[in-house]
Scaffold this motif. Sequence first.
Motif, PDB file in Angstrom:
ATOM      1  N   THR A 121       0.830  -1.204   0.000  1.00 30.71           N
ATOM      2  CA  THR A 121       0.000   0.000   0.000  1.00 30.71           C
ATOM      3  C   THR A 121       0.866   1.256   0.000  1.00 30.71           C
ATOM      4  N   ASN A 168      -3.572  -7.277  -3.804  1.00 22.83           N
ATOM      5  CA  ASN A 168      -4.202  -6.878  -2.549  1.00 22.83           C
ATOM      6  C   ASN A 168      -5.669  -7.294  -2.508  1.00 22.83           C
ATOM      7  N   MET A 182      -6.039   5.800  -0.610  1.00 26.03           N
ATOM      8  CA  MET A 182      -4.940   4.921  -0.188  1.00 26.03           C
ATOM      9  C   MET A 182      -4.626   5.110   1.289  1.00 26.03           C
TER      10      MET A 182
END
Length: 291
Positions: free
Chosen positions: A43, A92, A182
């Motif tokens: 991330t 992810n 994010m």
Amino acid sequence: RLETKTFGLTFFLLAFSVSGFIILDVYLLSTLTESRLGLLDRTTAYLYGAIRAVLAGRDMLLDTAPDVSTFDQRRSDVAAIAASMHDMHVLNYVSSPSQQVAEFFRSVQWQVLALVPGPGTFVAQPSSFWDLVSRFVTSLVLVSNIDRGDLQAPGFAVNELSVHKRGVVFMYDNFWEVRDAMNQFFSIILADIVTLIPVSTAIVYSLLVVNLLLILAISAIVIRNVRAVFPACQHGLVNGRLAGSLPLTLQTKLHRFYADRQKELALIEDEAEAKMDLEGEGAPGQAGSVR
């Protein structure tokens, strides 16, 4: 019986400690926590890649050098960033460590308004995290294939934008939404990791309490059997071997000490016998005077 009980409790202590270590280290730390930390690392690369792509697009827009090699190199960099972000985004999504993280990708409660070219104007369209990042990656692919003349053309009206230039507009108009998304995703992963702390703490304290109880049980069994075990020990043999293993000087001092003690005991015994003899001799005289 003492040996059997002690061996059994010690074996149970070892087995319980090993099983607790396996649960704590292998399952919680190596499996659950490692997968979440890997997701955190990816991330972070998400956002870092988006920032690099935006900066590369700015450099491409300002590039006026006659040689187009630098421009082409930046396009290649944007293409590499787009491919990396696409792989991380899919990874992810398919390998989410928990249901909470998986639901965030398609969450209806969490949506942002992404500006997209519409009929004659830009329109705000609700987008989930999955759609927003996917569109952002698509815009990077379009930027990596744009010509310098098309990119640096002054017209930005919606009806005049080429397909590739629409990707440039989407990248810059929605970068802050992508960044906030994010960061939100990052905070969800952190919260998911924090939920493992009480579980780990409970396991650690459980192991500590059980180990202490087992150690106390072993100590209690040993202490209760001291009176039965110690008299049966070979004290004479052990002490004799200990004295024989000492240096000569210590053996001499030890011999003198016990020899002196033996003399003192002999004197005490002699005095006691002499006293008894005197008392025995005086007893008939006392009896005659009475008569």
